[in-house]
Design an enzyme around this catalytic site. Structure first.
Site, PDB file in Angstrom:
ATOM      1  N   GLU A   1      35.063  48.761  30.632  1.00 33.77           N
ATOM      2  CA  GLU A   1      36.264  48.693  30.786  1.00 33.77           C
ATOM      3  C   GLU A   1      37.061  47.655  29.741  1.00 33.77           C
ATOM      4  OE1 GLU A   1      36.738  47.609  35.300  1.00 33.77           O
ATOM      5  OE2 GLU A   1      36.465  45.550  33.735  1.00 33.77           O
TER       6      GLU A   1
ATOM      7  N   SER B   1      39.901  46.193  32.657  1.00 34.28           N
ATOM      8  CA  SER B   1      39.324  45.136  34.150  1.00 34.28           C
ATOM      9  C   SER B   1      40.589  44.563  34.515  1.00 34.28           C
ATOM     10  CB  SER B   1      39.202  44.169  32.862  1.00 34.28           C
ATOM     11  OG  SER B   1      38.599  42.974  34.092  1.00 34.28           O
TER      12      SER B   1
END
EC number: 4.2.1.9
Length: 557
Positions: A446, A472
Site C-alpha cells: 500500500e 491504504s
C-alpha cells in the site's frame, strides 16, 4: 444418528482414541453429541486493531457452551499495516490474507468442526476469514473487533492517517517537529481498528451486508460494552445456524455481493474492498468482476461524510445509525436487493423493517439519497492502454478528477517517498510507482506513505499517483491503483519512460499513455522481465502462484 460433521471424530468404538484427546481438553460424555465450533481468534499485541480480541473470544466461548455447542479455540495470525507501512514488511500484508484463510480452513477441516466463529481486527483479517468461510461452507459468523475511537488534539479528531500526513507537512515546513510528535502521541488512543472508513471498517461493513455478522456490529467501538454483548449474541446465533443448517454460500449470492458493492460506494469505502470482494466472490463461485463495480458506481451516490476524504469517523457513523441506516436509505431507493438473507435467516427487508426511512436530523454523517456528497460512487474503474484489465481510482474529495502530465517514474515506494520528501514532485506531475504488484512486489504494498506526503505538501489536488500496487484505506487524492496487467508480467506500465505524457480521466474512466500501439510494441520487445529477488520463503512462493489483481490477487485459482 448424529449427523454432525464432527461425528467423524466423536462417534463409534474406533474413535475412542480421538475422544480421549478431546476429554483432555474438557469434553465429557454428553459433549460428544454437541456441535464442535471453532473459535478462530486473531488476538495479538502486535497491533491495537487486535489487542482487544481475546475478551471477545472468551465471551463467545462462554456463549457457545451456554447455547449447546462445544468451542475449540485456535489462533490466527495478523500483521499490522500501520506499523509495516513504507517498509519491506508491507510486502507481507496481502500475503497474510491468504495465510489467515489457509490457517482457518486447515484447522476447521482437520478437526472436522461443525461451524466456525472468526474474530478479527486488522485489515486482512476480514477478507482472510471470509475466503476461508466461503471455501469450507460450514455454518459461520464473523465478529469484528471494533473500530478505534478518534484521537484528540486541541479539539481536532485524529486518526493514524493524521500521523502519515504530518510527515509531509513537516518536510514542506507547514508544521514543526513538536506538532509532529503531538500528533504521533495522540492519534491512536486505545484498542480498535483505524477509525476512518479505511480498509478494516470497510470490510467489516461488507461482512455485515453479506449477512455473516450481526446488524450494527461492524461500526461498534472496540472498547464499548455493546461490542462484548454483540460477541455473546453472535455465538448464540451461530449455534442456532448450525441447527438450522444455514451455510455461508446460502448467503453469499450475486445479489448479496451487489449489495456489498452498493454499500461501500455509499459509505466512501476503501479501494481495497474491490480486491477483497473479487477474491471472496471468486472463492464463493460467484460471477462478480471488476466491471460490476463501475456499473454499480454509476447508480449509487456517496451519502456518508467519512474520513479519509470527509469529516467524520466510524464511531460517528455508528451513532447516526450505522450500516443498517445506510442500507435502509439504499433499499428505499431501489439500490440494494431486499430479499438477501443473513445468518439469522432474516431477509434484509425484514431486519431493516424498524430502521427509520430517513437518517436522523441531528447529525451530518449520513445524508439522504437526494442530498449526496457525490452523485456517483467514488471508486472508479479506469481502463486504457496502461490498464487493459482495469485499475481502481479513488476520486472522493477530488475537485477535478482529470489530469494529464509528465510521468515521474519510480521502481519502488521507497524511491518515490524519498523524492517527494526532497520536494522533487511538482504540480501537474503524474507519479508512477511500478513493480509493486502482486507478483512484482511481491505482495502489492500500500502506498500510504507517498500519498500522505503528497497531501501533506499541499499537492493532493495537483498531482496524480498511479501504481500496480495498492492504496491504504486512508488514502485520498487523485490516485489510481491495482493497475493490471502489472509491470512484473510485462504490462504496459512497465514500458513507459520518464516524461511520457499520461492522462488520468476518472470522468471518462480512462488511463492511458500518449504513445502509439506501434511504439508500445517496440518497447515491449526491449523489455526484460525483472529478476525476482526472493528465492525462498513465503514471498517467493506467493509471487509464483498469485493471480492478477483484476481477479482479486488470489492464490487458489
Amino acid at each position: 444418528m448424529n449427523k454432525l460433521r464432527s461425528s467423524a471424530i466423536t462417534q463409534g468404538v474406533q474413535r475412542s482414541p480421538n475422544r480421549s484427546m478431546l476429554r483432555a481438553v474438557g469434553f465429557n460424555d454428553e459433549d460428544f453429541n454437541k456441535p464442535i465450533i471453532g473459535v478462530a481468534n486473531g488476538y495479538s499485541t502486535i497491533t491495537p486493531c487486535n489487542m482487544g480480541l481475546n475478551k471477545l473470544a472468551l465471551k463467545a466461548e462462554e456463549s457457545i457452551k451456554r447455547s449447546g455447542g462445544m468451542p475449540q479455540m485456535f489462533g490466527t495470525i495478523t500483521v499490522s499495516d500501520g506499523i509495516s507501512m513504507g517498509t519491506e514488511g508491507m510486502k507481507y500484508s496481502l500475503v497474510s490474507r491468504e495465510v489467515i484463510a489457509d490457517s482457518i480452513e486447515t484447522a476447521c477441516n482437520a478437526q472436522s468442526m461443525d461451524g466456525v466463529l472468526a474474530i478479527g481486527g486488522c485489515d486482512k483479517n476480514m477478507p482472510g476469514a471470509m475466503i476461508a468461510i466461503a471455501r469450507m461452507n460450514i455454518p459461520s459468523i464473523f465478529i469484528y473487533g471494533g473500530t478505534i475511537k478518534p484521537g484528540k488534539l486541541h479539539g481536532e479528531d485524529l486518526t493514524v492517517v493524521s500521523a502519515f500526513e504530518a510527515v509531509g507537512q513537516l518536510t514542506s515546513g507547514k508544521i514543526n517537529e513538536e506538532r509532529l510528535i503531538q500528533v504521533e502521541k495522540n492519534c491512536i488512543p486505545g484498542a480498535g481498528s483505524c477509525g476512518g472508513m479505511f480498509t478494516a471498517n470497510t470490510m467489516s461493513a461488507v461482512i455485515e451486508v453479506l449477512g455473516l455478522s450481526l446488524p450494527h456490529s461492524s461500526t461498534m467501538a472496540a472498547e464499548d460494552l455493546e461490542k462484548e454483548l454483540s460477541a455473546d449474541k453472535s455465538a448464540e446465533i451461530l449455534v442456532s445456524a448450525i441447527e438450522k443448517d444455514i451455510r455461508p454460500l446460502d448467503l453469499m449470492t450475486k445479489k448479496a455481493f451487489e449489495n456489498a458493492i452498493s454499500v461501500i460506494m455509499a459509505i466512501g469505502g476503501s479501494t481495497n474492498a474491490v480486491l477483497h470482494i473479487l477474491a471472496i466472490a471468486n472463492t464463493a463461485g460467484i460471477d462478480i468482476n471488476i466491471n460490476d463495480f463501475e456499473r454499480i458506481r454509476q447508480k449509487v451516490p456517496v451519502i456518508c461524510d467519512l474520513k479519509p476524504s470527509g469529516k467524520y469517523v466510524t464511531v460517528d457513523l455508528h451513532k447516526a445509525g450505522g450500516i443498517p441506516q445506510v442500507m435502509k436509505i439504499l433499499l428505499n431507493a431501489g439500490l440494494i436487493h431486499g430479499d438477501c438473507k443473513n445468518i439469522e435467516g432474516k431477509t434484509i427487508s425484514e431486519y431493516l423493517q424498524n430502521i427509520p426511512d430517513k437518517p436522523p436530523t441531528n447529525q451530518n454523517v449520513i445524508r439522504d439519497i437526494d442530498n449526496p456528497l457525490y452523485k456517483k460512487g467514488h471508486l472508479a474503474i479506469l481502463k486504457g492502454n496502461l490498464a487493459s484489465e482495469g485499475s481502481v481510482a479513488k476520486i472522493s474529495g477530488v475537485k477535478n478528477p482529470v489530469l494529464t502530465g509528465p510521468a515521474k517514474i519510480f521502481e519502488s515506494e521507497e524511491d518515490c517517498l524519498k523524492s517527494i520528501l526532497n520536494n522533487d514532485i511538482k504540480a501537474g506531475d503524474v507519479v508512477v510507482i511500478r513493480n509493486e504488484g502482486p507478483v512484482g512486489g511481491p505482495g502489492m504494498r500500500e502506498m500510504l506513505a507517498p500519498t500522505s506526503a503528497i497531501v501533506g505538501q499541499g499537492l493532493g489536488e495537483k498531482v496524480a499517483l498511479i501504481t500496480d500496487g495498492r492504496f491504504s484505506g486512508g488514502t485520498y487524492g487523485l490516485v489510481v491503483g491495482h493497475i493490471a496487467p502489472e509491470a512484473a508480467v510485462g504490462g504496459n506500465i512497465a514500458l513507459i519512460k520518464q516524461g511520457d505524457l499520461i492522462t488520468v480521466d476518472a470522468v471518462k474512466q480512462l488511463i492511458e499513455v500518449d504513445l502509439s500501439d506501434e511504439e508500445l510494441e517496440k518497447r515491449k520487445k526491449d523489455w526484460v522481465k525483472p529478476i525476482q529477488k526472493y528465492k525462498r520463503g513465503i514471498l517467493s512462493k506467493y509471487s509464483r502462484i498469485v493471480s492478477t489483481s483484476s481477479l482479486g490477487a488470489v492464490t487458489d485459482l
